[in-house]
Structures are given as C-alpha cells and as structure tokens.
Enzyme design. Structure first.
Site, PDB file in Angstrom:
ATOM      1  N   TYR A  51     -29.118  21.973 -31.292  1.00  0.00           N
ATOM      2  CA  TYR A  51     -27.855  22.001 -30.560  1.00  0.00           C
ATOM      3  C   TYR A  51     -27.448  23.419 -30.176  1.00  0.00           C
ATOM      4  O   TYR A  51     -26.597  23.599 -29.298  1.00  0.00           O
ATOM      5  CB  TYR A  51     -26.722  21.374 -31.381  1.00  0.00           C
ATOM      6  CG  TYR A  51     -26.889  19.919 -31.723  1.00  0.00           C
ATOM      7  CD1 TYR A  51     -27.941  19.151 -31.215  1.00  0.00           C
ATOM      8  CD2 TYR A  51     -25.986  19.294 -32.586  1.00  0.00           C
ATOM      9  CE1 TYR A  51     -28.087  17.823 -31.559  1.00  0.00           C
ATOM     10  CE2 TYR A  51     -26.125  17.956 -32.931  1.00  0.00           C
ATOM     11  CZ  TYR A  51     -27.183  17.228 -32.421  1.00  0.00           C
ATOM     12  OH  TYR A  51     -27.316  15.909 -32.769  1.00  0.00           O
ATOM     13  N   HIS A 109     -35.289  16.040 -37.420  1.00  0.00           N
ATOM     14  CA  HIS A 109     -34.584  15.553 -36.226  1.00  0.00           C
ATOM     15  C   HIS A 109     -35.300  14.398 -35.524  1.00  0.00           C
ATOM     16  O   HIS A 109     -34.655  13.542 -34.921  1.00  0.00           O
ATOM     17  CB  HIS A 109     -34.379  16.705 -35.245  1.00  0.00           C
ATOM     18  CG  HIS A 109     -33.200  16.514 -34.344  1.00  0.00           C
ATOM     19  ND1 HIS A 109     -32.530  17.545 -33.748  1.00  0.00           N
ATOM     20  CD2 HIS A 109     -32.536  15.401 -33.937  1.00  0.00           C
ATOM     21  CE1 HIS A 109     -31.537  17.075 -33.008  1.00  0.00           C
ATOM     22  NE2 HIS A 109     -31.524  15.780 -33.109  1.00  0.00           N
TER      23      HIS A 109
END
Length: 287
Positions: A51, A109
């Site tokens: 992010y 992730h």
C-alpha cells in the site's frame, strides 16, 4: 458495542472484529484517517507493504493518543516475496517505517506474485513456506503477536498446515455480497482459522446493486452498512475502507440483524460488476 467485539485467534490473541482498511489511501493522507478512526473507537487497523502507507499508518497510531497495546495493527508481506531472507528483511523494514516495536499481526499478501494472479497455476508452495518460516521466527522474536495469510485457497493452507509448526491464524479473503466463497469460508473456519473479509462493499460496486440497495432500505441502513453487516454475520473480521470521518463512523453503525431468509437472498446474488476496479487481480483482473 460493535467496536468492542472480538474473535479469538488459534493462539489465544484477540482480534477486533471491525477494522479500518487503508488500501488506496495515500501515505500523506492516511495518518489523519487512522487518527480519526481510532478516536472514533476503532481498535484495528489494516495496512500492507504494497500500500505504500505504512509510515503514515504508524504516525496516525502514534498521534491518536490511545495506548499502543490497545490497537491491533496488521500489515502484509509483499506478494512478490517468496524467500526467507527477503521476508525477514521486509518485516523489519515495516516495523521501522511504522515506528513500532511490534505488529499484532503480519500476513502473506497473496500465495502468488500479483503478476501471476489469475494467470498462473504455480502456487509457490516452497516460496510460501520460506516466507512463512520468516513470519514464524519474527513471532518467536516478539516482533509479531500473530501471523496469517491472504487469498489462500485450501491447497495453499494445507501446504502450510502440513509442513510447518504453526497453523495460520487468519485467512484474509475477498468476501462480499455477490462473491461469497462458501467452501473456502467453511474450510478455513473448520480449521480454526479466522476469516477476514476485505472489500466488503466490492470496491464500491455493491452500492449500485438494486437488490442490495432495496434490502438496505428495508433495514433503514445504507447499502455499505448492509454489506458490512452481511460479512459480520458470516462470523468474519470485516475490513471496510473509508477516508472520510462520516463514512468511518457510519461503518461502525451496524447493530441490526439481517434475517436468515435475507442472508440467503444476499448469498445468492449474482456476481457484481466491479467496473473500473475490474483490472485489479483481486477482482479477477490481470497485471
């Protein structure tokens, strides 16, 4: 109180059931967003290396004035990292960026690098085990309180369960009205793995679905609130993203009950068109 409710992970750590998602909130904006959410009562913040906003998230936690130990903070090892050394280094880098001594949880992730998602059959079993060992070691060292995974299918989970000493504590998956992976939900939960639902409003696409909006009207709530409550009633941790204070607050106002009949109706809604978000791999796109 919704914000006080928790689930217990398989290692005994309690995880707040409602979290602030921070995907696509940029680093220079996210500190204020996180600070606002915490002051409104949130005690769970979700970020990721990918992010690019870990530093801002850490700053928001620090600026909130709430004791660190009262806030559950999760980040994610980048999907491209499939070896021990890089995973170990990345965990330390995340802690340094966030200015924290420990994270409450860190997860892998994705089982595949993003440029292989929806394009490759390679599930990177060995690479995921190597990254998993780095997470296990970081937990033994006190850098992490819990570890888990994201978007892992049953075979991916079984690989870790059979070949390591630590069962994943969470599996963070795409789960919303119009895309409810019942088999994966059941498999994870039957294994004692808490499921976390990301993109509960389908990256905003659910807000334009007439069945959802009509059902929301029936309960006198917004479409977003209905979507969040739906995942809540599936006994998952819910990760709605919001940047505006009014949306952050509204997402906590889900103290109503969707009837069993209406839950069934919502489970049977056809797949939602993600519109402009369709290019993201998590929504079926290809990089």
């Amino acid at each position: 109180m919704i914000l006080d409710e928790t689930l217990t992970l398989n290692n005994g750590v309690k995880i707040p059931k409602l979290a602030l998602g921070t995907w696509e909130i940029n680093n220079n904006q996210v500190a204020q967003v996180v600070e606002t959410a915490i002051q409104l009562g949130y005690r769970h913040v979700d970020t990721a290396q990918a992010y690019g906003n870990e530093a801002g998230v850490g700053l928001g936690i620090k600026n909130s004035g709430i004791p660190r130990e009262q806030i559950f903070v999760n980040s994610k090892v980048a999907a491209e990292i499939k070896n021990y050394a890089d995973a170990k280094k990345s965990i330390d880098e995340s802690l340094a960026k966030m200015g924290l001594d420990y994270l409450d949880m860190m997860i892998i992730h994705n089982p595949q690098p993003w440029n292989e998602v929806n394009q490759s059959a390679d599930r990177h079993f060995e690479g995921n085990l190597a990254t998993w060992r780095a997470l296990e070691d970081a937990m033994k060292e006190g850098k992490l309180r819990a570890i888990g995974v994201s978007s892992f299918e049953p075979d991916d989970l079984t690989n870790l369960i059979k070949n390591s000493a630590t069962k994943p504590m969470v599996n963070q998956i795409l789960c919303h009205i119009g895309a409810t992976p019942k088999d994966l939900l059941a498999f994870s939960q039957n294994q004692g793995i808490v499921v976390e639902s990301f993109s509960p409003v389908a990256h905003g696409a659910a807000l334009n679905n007439p069945v959802i909006t009509q059902m929301a009207d029936k309960y006198h709530v917004s479409a977003a609130q209905l979507c969040i409550r739906y995942d809540w009633q599936l006994n998952t941790v819910v990760l709605p993203k919001a940047a505006r204070a009014d949306h952050i607050k509204q997402n906590t106002e889900i103290a109503f009950e969707i009837s069993a009949e209406d839950m069934q109706t919502l489970q049977e809604i056809n797949a939602i068109d993600y519109g402009e978000a369709s290019h993201f791999p998590v929504f079926g796109g290809k990089l």
